[in-house]
Motif scaffolding. Sequence first.
Motif, PDB file in Angstrom:
ATOM      1  N   ARG A  34      26.180  13.214  40.104  1.00 46.73           N
ATOM      2  CA  ARG A  34      27.486  13.217  40.215  1.00 46.73           C
ATOM      3  C   ARG A  34      27.972  14.090  38.670  1.00 46.73           C
ATOM      4  NH1 ARG A  34      31.053  10.173  42.453  1.00 46.73           N
ATOM      5  NH2 ARG A  34      29.689  10.367  44.114  1.00 46.73           N
ATOM      6  N   LEU A  38      29.105  17.992  38.391  1.00 48.68           N
ATOM      7  CA  LEU A  38      30.121  18.401  37.518  1.00 48.68           C
ATOM      8  C   LEU A  38      29.832  19.438  36.379  1.00 48.68           C
ATOM      9  CD1 LEU A  38      33.119  18.068  36.484  1.00 48.68           C
ATOM     10  CD2 LEU A  38      32.186  16.101  34.876  1.00 48.68           C
ATOM     11  N   ARG A  87      35.819   7.806  35.206  1.00 45.82           N
ATOM     12  CA  ARG A  87      36.489   8.692  36.241  1.00 45.82           C
ATOM     13  C   ARG A  87      35.603   9.905  36.813  1.00 45.82           C
ATOM     14  NH1 ARG A  87      39.761   6.546  37.886  1.00 45.82           N
ATOM     15  NH2 ARG A  87      39.362   7.441  39.669  1.00 45.82           N
ATOM     16  N   LEU A  88      34.591  10.279  36.090  1.00 44.78           N
ATOM     17  CA  LEU A  88      33.763  11.306  36.357  1.00 44.78           C
ATOM     18  C   LEU A  88      32.948  10.783  37.473  1.00 44.78           C
ATOM     19  CD1 LEU A  88      33.259  13.294  33.367  1.00 44.78           C
ATOM     20  CD2 LEU A  88      34.768  13.812  35.087  1.00 44.78           C
ATOM     21  N   HIS A  90      33.506   8.533  39.765  1.00 42.25           N
ATOM     22  CA  HIS A  90      34.206   7.744  40.744  1.00 42.25           C
ATOM     23  C   HIS A  90      33.746   8.420  41.987  1.00 42.25           C
ATOM     24  CE1 HIS A  90      37.755   6.754  43.314  1.00 42.25           C
ATOM     25  NE2 HIS A  90      37.620   5.621  42.570  1.00 42.25           N
ATOM     26  N   THR A  93      35.637  11.680  43.171  1.00 48.26           N
ATOM     27  CA  THR A  93      35.375  12.920  42.149  1.00 48.26           C
ATOM     28  C   THR A  93      34.357  13.875  42.889  1.00 48.26           C
ATOM     29  OG1 THR A  93      36.018  11.617  40.230  1.00 48.26           O
ATOM     30  CG2 THR A  93      34.887  13.710  39.867  1.00 48.26           C
ATOM     31  N   TRP A  96      35.724  16.433  45.283  1.00 48.70           N
ATOM     32  CA  TRP A  96      36.686  17.341  44.629  1.00 48.70           C
ATOM     33  C   TRP A  96      35.643  18.279  43.961  1.00 48.70           C
ATOM     34  CZ3 TRP A  96      35.958  17.677  39.301  1.00 48.70           C
ATOM     35  CH2 TRP A  96      36.428  18.659  38.495  1.00 48.70           C
ATOM     36  N   PHE A 124      41.158  18.883  37.640  1.00 47.94           N
ATOM     37  CA  PHE A 124      40.318  18.528  36.493  1.00 47.94           C
ATOM     38  C   PHE A 124      41.184  17.993  35.362  1.00 47.94           C
ATOM     39  CE2 PHE A 124      36.940  19.592  33.044  1.00 47.94           C
ATOM     40  CZ  PHE A 124      36.113  18.294  33.413  1.00 47.94           C
ATOM     41  N   LEU A 127      42.208  14.340  35.904  1.00 47.15           N
ATOM     42  CA  LEU A 127      41.290  13.664  35.630  1.00 47.15           C
ATOM     43  C   LEU A 127      40.899  13.315  34.040  1.00 47.15           C
ATOM     44  CD1 LEU A 127      38.178  14.792  37.923  1.00 47.15           C
ATOM     45  CD2 LEU A 127      39.938  13.086  38.404  1.00 47.15           C
ATOM     46  N   ASP A 225      44.779   9.629  46.491  1.00 43.81           N
ATOM     47  CA  ASP A 225      43.721  10.559  45.815  1.00 43.81           C
ATOM     48  C   ASP A 225      43.958  11.747  46.904  1.00 43.81           C
ATOM     49  OD1 ASP A 225      41.274  12.173  45.532  1.00 43.81           O
ATOM     50  OD2 ASP A 225      41.365  10.759  43.680  1.00 43.81           O
TER      51      ASP A 225
END
Length: 471
Positions: A34, A38, A87-88, A90, A93, A96, A124, A127, A225
């Motif tokens: 993940r 990102l 958060r990142l 999750h 995410t 997204w 973003f 977040l 969400d």
Amino acid sequence: MLPEVPDRALTELGRTEGGADTLALLVRDQDTRRMILLRAVLDAAETAEPEVCSDARRTRLRQDWALLAEADRTDRARGRPSSARTRLVHPLTGPWAGRCRRGLRRARTTDPARHELARDLAHFSTLAAVAAARAGIPFSTRLTPRDGLLALPSLGALRTDPDEAAVEAVHDNGVLTLRRSGIRDVVVHLERDTGAWSAASTWTSAYALPGLLPGAQPMPLEDLDPYRVPSSGPGRHALGAAPDDTERKRWLQAWSAVAAVLRTGGEHRLTETLALLRCLVPLESPPGAEGRGSSSATRHEAFGALLSSVPATPVAFAATLVHELQHCKLAALSEMVTLHQADATARYFAPWRPDPRPYDGLLQGAYAHLGLADFFQRRALTQDGDGQRSTSAWIQHARYRAQVGAALPALVGSPHLTVRGRAFVDEMVVAHERMADHPAPRGHTARAQAYVKAARALWIQRHPLATPTNR
């Protein structure tokens, strides 16, 4: 370098089990992927053509990353878990970030696609704002609503006018003030883990179910969400109605007894749920279910999320968790280990589906049903002497075991299995054969086998041109 999967872990997973170390290995690998995704999004934004990602948008992405980095440093300095990392990694995410990466990789794009990408990239900022607020950092920033809703993951959502372009968010000491031109400010007070309360009627707080066990983290019910279901059309993943107290109460009632039910199917079922499940995404109930049926799914890009309509009973909820978490485990393992090299041609008979399945689909389905066969056999043995409950569990076990038995020959006989893939499938066979030590009552077994035989005959009738790989 991605971690190797020890033989012991492969053995455990092949039997639909998995100790704490094995499950933690899957989680760490998925979290790493993940974060890599990102990073790929941010790198793609830096190199994208200006008509795809403007200079202003790139600058904003850098500012958002800087705010996330500050939140991370602040939490670590105070000895707390990083709100930014939480958060990142999750589950939601992932969808997204995947959308953003696909949008940024398009060499040429249309105006609607550019508009959609801009809206995705703007997420973003929310977040970063949520992570900074959770870390207790004062800030002021502008956030972009989407279709009349400004969703702040883990906090809640603000209803806005559909054409509203921006909301100013100011945070200080646990209080978030949302400002719009010509409208009274909405003051939001952060809760400790999930949610935030406000007196404003336009604010809906995020909601979480209690921890599965005392002391466990609350379980977010992600009904706000914007990335909780695929954007290509809801299909069988249709969203439930707007969240209200009645709907959330139904979830709480179904959830409250799940831990006890999972434990009757083996302590490892409770262990894997605690280790892997990070959020629940409500779906609407199937048409005509009338409270009896449910629909559920997992998403490859949203590891740790379970999409489901409200299960009718705690037993149905537990079975849904067992089923979907097997998909979750196998999908995560498949990213770490190449199990097979079969193509995607749909040619295999699967007793649980009316259509031909590709090899990977057959493997996924058999694996999930093997987990269910194990779960219901253990429940039946636990409840022996309990009359109707024991009978129901034996019926379910016999059906699932017979279905897996019909699929295993094609899985084992495939020339496309790798060495480690063959070891994995061999362990599935071991788990399936081990169940024979405690067979279901003969009548249940006979009816299950007759069901599979009838399903196979109907499948052959419907698909006469399909390759008879496992007829």
